[in-house]
Design a protein around this motif. Structure first.
Motif, short mmCIF file in Angstrom:
data_model
loop_
_atom_site.label_atom_id
_atom_site.label_comp_id
_atom_site.label_asym_id
_atom_site.label_seq_id
_atom_site.Cartn_x
_atom_site.Cartn_y
_atom_site.Cartn_z
N UNK A 156 0.84 -1.20 0.00
CA UNK A 156 0.00 0.00 0.00
C UNK A 156 0.88 1.25 0.00
N UNK A 157 1.99 1.20 0.74
CA UNK A 157 2.92 2.34 0.72
C UNK A 157 3.45 2.57 -0.69
N UNK A 158 3.83 1.49 -1.39
CA UNK A 158 4.33 1.64 -2.76
C UNK A 158 3.26 2.22 -3.68
N UNK A 159 2.00 1.86 -3.44
CA UNK A 159 0.91 2.42 -4.24
C UNK A 159 0.78 3.92 -4.00
N UNK A 160 0.99 4.37 -2.77
CA UNK A 160 0.96 5.80 -2.48
C UNK A 160 2.11 6.52 -3.18
N UNK A 161 3.27 5.89 -3.20
CA UNK A 161 4.41 6.47 -3.93
C UNK A 161 4.06 6.63 -5.40
N UNK A 162 3.52 5.59 -6.00
CA UNK A 162 3.19 5.61 -7.42
C UNK A 162 2.07 6.60 -7.74
N UNK A 163 1.19 6.85 -6.79
CA UNK A 163 0.07 7.76 -7.03
C UNK A 163 0.51 9.21 -7.11
N UNK A 164 1.66 9.53 -6.48
CA UNK A 164 2.14 10.91 -6.49
C UNK A 164 1.47 11.80 -5.47
N UNK A 165 0.62 11.25 -4.61
CA UNK A 165 -0.05 12.06 -3.58
C UNK A 165 1.02 12.74 -2.72
N UNK A 166 0.77 13.99 -2.32
CA UNK A 166 1.82 14.76 -1.65
C UNK A 166 1.27 15.55 -0.47
N UNK A 167 2.19 16.28 0.19
CA UNK A 167 1.86 17.09 1.37
C UNK A 167 1.20 16.24 2.46
N UNK A 168 1.69 15.03 2.62
CA UNK A 168 1.10 14.10 3.59
C UNK A 168 1.63 14.36 5.00
N UNK A 169 0.75 14.18 5.97
CA UNK A 169 1.17 14.07 7.37
C UNK A 169 1.13 12.59 7.71
N UNK A 170 2.27 12.06 8.14
CA UNK A 170 2.38 10.64 8.45
C UNK A 170 2.55 10.45 9.95
N UNK A 171 1.82 9.50 10.51
CA UNK A 171 1.99 9.11 11.90
C UNK A 171 2.38 7.64 11.91
N UNK A 172 3.58 7.36 12.42
CA UNK A 172 4.08 5.99 12.43
C UNK A 172 5.18 5.88 13.46
N UNK A 173 5.45 4.68 13.92
CA UNK A 173 6.53 4.50 14.89
C UNK A 173 7.86 5.00 14.35
N UNK A 174 8.13 4.77 13.07
CA UNK A 174 9.38 5.23 12.47
C UNK A 174 9.12 5.55 11.01
N UNK A 175 10.16 5.88 10.27
CA UNK A 175 9.97 6.30 8.88
C UNK A 175 10.70 5.40 7.90
N UNK A 176 10.74 4.11 8.20
CA UNK A 176 11.34 3.16 7.28
C UNK A 176 12.84 3.34 7.15
N UNK A 177 13.39 2.84 6.06
CA UNK A 177 14.81 3.02 5.73
C UNK A 177 14.88 3.73 4.38
N UNK A 178 16.08 4.05 3.95
CA UNK A 178 16.22 4.89 2.76
C UNK A 178 15.57 4.31 1.51
N UNK A 179 15.55 3.00 1.39
CA UNK A 179 15.05 2.43 0.14
C UNK A 179 13.84 1.54 0.33
N UNK A 180 13.15 1.67 1.47
CA UNK A 180 12.00 0.80 1.70
C UNK A 180 11.02 1.42 2.68
N UNK A 181 9.78 0.96 2.59
CA UNK A 181 8.75 1.46 3.49
C UNK A 181 8.49 2.94 3.29
N UNK A 182 8.25 3.66 4.37
CA UNK A 182 7.98 5.09 4.28
C UNK A 182 9.16 5.88 3.73
N UNK A 183 10.35 5.27 3.76
CA UNK A 183 11.51 5.92 3.14
C UNK A 183 11.30 6.20 1.67
#
Length: 233
Positions: free
Chosen positions: A38-65
């Motif tokens: 689902x995160x990758x789908x958000x990346x592909x959608x181009x949606x922007x100006x997001x506020x994210x709430x999560x325990x962490x922000x992934x790593x540089x090349x995966x997840x929320x990163x």
């Protein structure tokens, strides 16, 4: 009457109506239990100006990163951010707004949001910058800081097993943040590794009841490891 949930087959469809500027609550602990497809789908959608709430922000090349890399995140609430160099770069350059929250407080703010509790008092952060500008009260001789609940426009979670009623079971460490995040969003999207027919799950094993879940998709995950540590030979 219990209703069978809307089951999607394409992550692009399940995220198609998420708008710029949305607040998205994201389950997971490190890279464990993150809704990676689902995160990758958000990346592909181009949606922007997001506020994210999560325990962490992934790593540089995966997840929320991945969302960070595309500069789709405007602000993030998190408790741990030490595995992401792009995160550090954006913060230093003033490109990303961050609110660091003690991990237990973050979990409770999300749990309170899902339970309809607007705020609560906690001793965590008293006397530190965390408490600046917040109400502090004394109970039984001890100071507590007022923290407000967190809710979101959309919650995205990942479960090991789910059924078509929307009931979810998380596996091991994935139980840390996914259950409270599933309850705190106006719309909850569940990415499930194993989707079963309604009535096949043991009711006593269910972590998130289907009443909280709006959309589901069965997807295969890569299960990446955040940091691999091995013993020297």
């Amino acid at each position: 009457m219990i209703v069978v949930k809307q089951i999607y087959t394409d992550t692009a469809d399940i995220t198609a109506d998420i708008k710029d500027g949305s607040t998205i609550l994201v389950g997971g602990f490190g890279l464990c239990g993150i809704p990676e497809n689902v995160i990758k789908a958000l990346v592909d959608s181009g949606v922007k100006d997001l506020t994210i709430v999560s325990n962490n922000c992934g790593v540089d090349d995966w997840g929320l990163g991945l969302l960070l890399e595309k500069k789709q995140i405007n602000k993030i609430y998190a408790s741990y951010v030490g595995e992401n160099k792009e995160f550090e770069r954006q913060v230093i350059n003033g490109e990303l707004e961050v609110e660091l929250v003690p991990q237990g407080t973050l979990a409770e703010r999300l749990r309170a949001g899902g339970a309809g509790i607007p705020a609560f008092y906690t001793p965590a952060g008293v006397g530190t910058p965390i408490a600046e500008g917040k109400e502090v009260r004394t109970f039984n001789g001890k100071e507590y800081v007022l923290e407000h609940a967190i809710t979101g426009d959309v919650s995205i979670v990942r479960a090991h097993t789910g059924d078509t009623y929307g009931n979810l079971i998380y596996r091991k460490t994935a139980q840390n943040f996914n259950p409270m995040i599933a309850a705190a969003g106006a719309v909850t999207i569940a990415e499930v590794e194993h989707l079963q027919e309604a009535g096949t799950l043991d009711p006593q094993s269910i972590h998130t009841p289907g009443i909280y879940v709006d959309r589901m998709i069965e997807a295969v995950q890569e299960n990446r490891i955040e940091r691999r540590t091995v013993k020297e030979a």
